[in-house]
Design a protein around this motif. Structure first.
Motif, PDB file in Angstrom:
ATOM      1  N   GLY A 173      48.579  28.307   2.949  1.00  0.00           N
ATOM      2  CA  GLY A 173      49.393  29.503   2.815  1.00  0.00           C
ATOM      3  C   GLY A 173      50.881  29.203   2.909  1.00  0.00           C
ATOM      4  O   GLY A 173      51.304  28.109   3.279  1.00  0.00           O
ATOM      5  N   ASP A 174      51.655  30.189   2.572  1.00  0.00           N
ATOM      6  CA  ASP A 174      53.115  30.080   2.645  1.00  0.00           C
ATOM      7  C   ASP A 174      53.543  30.527   4.039  1.00  0.00           C
ATOM      8  O   ASP A 174      53.960  31.663   4.250  1.00  0.00           O
ATOM      9  N   GLU A 227      58.499  28.162   8.342  1.00  0.00           N
ATOM     10  CA  GLU A 227      58.891  26.750   8.409  1.00  0.00           C
ATOM     11  C   GLU A 227      58.496  26.112   9.727  1.00  0.00           C
ATOM     12  O   GLU A 227      58.123  24.931   9.779  1.00  0.00           O
ATOM     13  N   SER A 263      49.276  33.696   8.878  1.00  0.00           N
ATOM     14  CA  SER A 263      49.098  32.635   9.869  1.00  0.00           C
ATOM     15  C   SER A 263      48.483  33.129  11.173  1.00  0.00           C
ATOM     16  O   SER A 263      47.723  32.403  11.827  1.00  0.00           O
ATOM     17  N   ASN A 323      45.941  32.693   3.138  1.00  0.00           N
ATOM     18  CA  ASN A 323      46.721  33.268   2.034  1.00  0.00           C
ATOM     19  C   ASN A 323      46.627  34.789   1.979  1.00  0.00           C
ATOM     20  O   ASN A 323      47.578  35.459   1.590  1.00  0.00           O
ATOM     21  N   ASN A 378      50.216  22.725   3.094  1.00  0.00           N
ATOM     22  CA  ASN A 378      50.649  23.821   2.225  1.00  0.00           C
ATOM     23  C   ASN A 378      49.492  24.567   1.569  1.00  0.00           C
ATOM     24  O   ASN A 378      49.674  25.689   1.083  1.00  0.00           O
TER      25      ASN A 378
END
Length: 442
Positions: free
Chosen positions: A347-348, A351, A50, A46, A344
């Motif tokens: 982190g965001d 896709e 990534s 977060n 999820n």
């Protein structure tokens, strides 16, 4: 003055009560440690994204190797320690404890200093690329230099548990986890130290664990003492032989991590490595819970073996297998119904990462239906000194069959094949174990 002797307590205590007394603190301690690992990943993912999470995932085998060293000597020493206590030889047990703590400290300091000299080459060997190298390096360098703190803390915890202190081991794990989580937040979100701060938080947490475990020396019922001893090569080699399956198990986890990072990089690039890192964080939780079950039965099996009480050994194994099968079914169901929420948490992410991670968790979690029984049987054989079969179980499930399937399944089934390598490996080992036991009892 009444002094409760752990050795006498296990002699007279019912198996079920002893099993629960060791199981609950071991599993709770490992659960908190597992939550700690996941929160590490959530905070890094977060706060830094990534690619940073992938970098930490690539560097994870360094942590695993240090853990493997502590288990190699720690479990080897603990098995002999409990055997000696069961055979009513406490002086021999103290010498074994001294061997373990001093040797693990010296060996891991030497290994850490040597690895630091080749840190850049090591980072690329682990699977770093141009994107992930800064994060791999930042996390890995702290682990290399101060990994001896982790190894001493873990070996110490194992031996305290074997000396009748499962609750203190759990308390130390709780404190280690809370300190790590708190410092992770401070270092990542307030001081902005990046992945270096995340690694430093882990080391500081382990140091706090050592301080807490040291209180065991002051308990009246404690048999643990650092005593003077004459180094005997035969004794040291015996500890290494007994602990080798545990070492190999952790090496197998490093092989699993490195090989899967390389395969995912090849098939899906950095997004694939990020998706696998999410899975690997979750997988670490499940492994630690199974390890907690093994940690609960190892002192009991070794003690009963030293006391020549075969009936109590068999009852303990039956209880452990039942517990691990139930846990495996629960983990499998969690994976099937909560894969997307689990992914999820970290982190965001783009896709492309999430579309790989969620289905991968569903497929990978099939492994937990079989993994627990394999862990229990490996621990049982190791605890009674049948090292050959314990080593075979570990090498088969974690290295040999894994690598064979990794060479066969991805070319045939693509990414689905990669996710299913571990479930297939665990199932094959379980079937082989079933036939081995059937032949042994016929």
């Amino acid at each position: 003055m009444k002094e409760e002797n752990t050795l006498n307590r296990l002699d007279r205590e019912p198996v079920g009560k002893a099993f629960v007394r060791y199981l609950i603190p071991s599993v709770v301690g490992m659960l908190l440690m597992a939550i700690n690992i996941v929160i590490d990943g959530i905070m890094v993912g977060n706060r830094l994204g990534s690619i940073a999470l992938a970098g930490v995932g690539i560097a994870t085998p360094i942590y695993t190797i240090f853990l493997a060293m502590s288990l190699w000597i720690g479990i080897g020493a603990a098995t002999r320690y409990s055997f000696a206590m069961g055979a009513k030889r406490p002086d021999e047990a103290r010498i074994i404890f001294s061997y373990a703590i001093i040797s693990i400290f010296i060996l891991t300091v030497i290994i850490g200093l040597f690895a630091f000299l080749f840190r850049t080459q090591l980072a690329y060997l682990l699977g770093a690329n141009a994107d992930t190298f800064p994060f791999v390096s930042g996390y890995m360098n702290i682990m290399i230099l101060f990994g001896f703190v982790l190894t001493v803390e873990n070996a110490f915890s194992i031996l305290v548990r074997n000396d009748g202190g499962p609750n203190l081991s759990m308390i130390a794990l709780v404190a280690t986890s809370l300190v790590n989580i708190g410092l992770n937040y401070v270092f990542l979100f307030i001081l902005d130290y990046g992945v270096t701060g995340a690694a430093a938080a882990t080391i500081i947490g382990a140091f706090v664990g050592i301080i807490i475990l040291s209180s065991h020396f002051f308990k009246k019922q404690s048999n643990l003492r650092i005593v003077r001893f004459k180094f005997e090569r035969k004794v040291f080699l015996l500890l290494l032989v007994i602990g080798f399956p545990s070492f190999l198990s952790e090496v197998g986890f490093s092989v699993f991590t490195i090989s899967h990072n390389i395969i995912f990089e090849r098939f899906a690039g950095t997004a694939g490595v990020s998706a696998f890192t999410i899975l690997n964080y979750v997988h670490s939780v499940m492994l630690l819970l199974f390890l907690g079950m093994g940690a609960a039965i190892q002192p009991l099996i070794s003690y009963y073996y030293g006391a020549k009480n075969e009936e109590k050994m068999k009852k303990t194994v039956r209880m452990a297998i039942g517990t691990s099968v139930g846990a495996g079914i629960l983990f499998f169901l969690i994976g099937q119904f909560a894969s997307a929420p689990i992914a999820n948490l970290f982190g965001d992410f783009p896709e492309e990462v999430m579309t790989l991670a969620a289905p991968g968790i569903k497929l990978f979690f099939i492994a937990y239906l079989f993994m627990g029984t394999n862990f229990v049987m490996m621990t049982y054989y190791q605890s009674i000194g049948q090292i050959r079969i314990a080593t075979w179980i570990t090498a088969s499930r974690g290295i040999i069959i894994l690598l064979l399937l990794l060479a066969i399944m991805p070319p045939l089934f693509g990414l689905t094949g990669v996710w299913l390598v571990i479930p297939a490996s665990e199932f094959i080992v379980l079937i082989m174990l079933f036939y081995y036991q059937r032949k042994l009892n016929s």
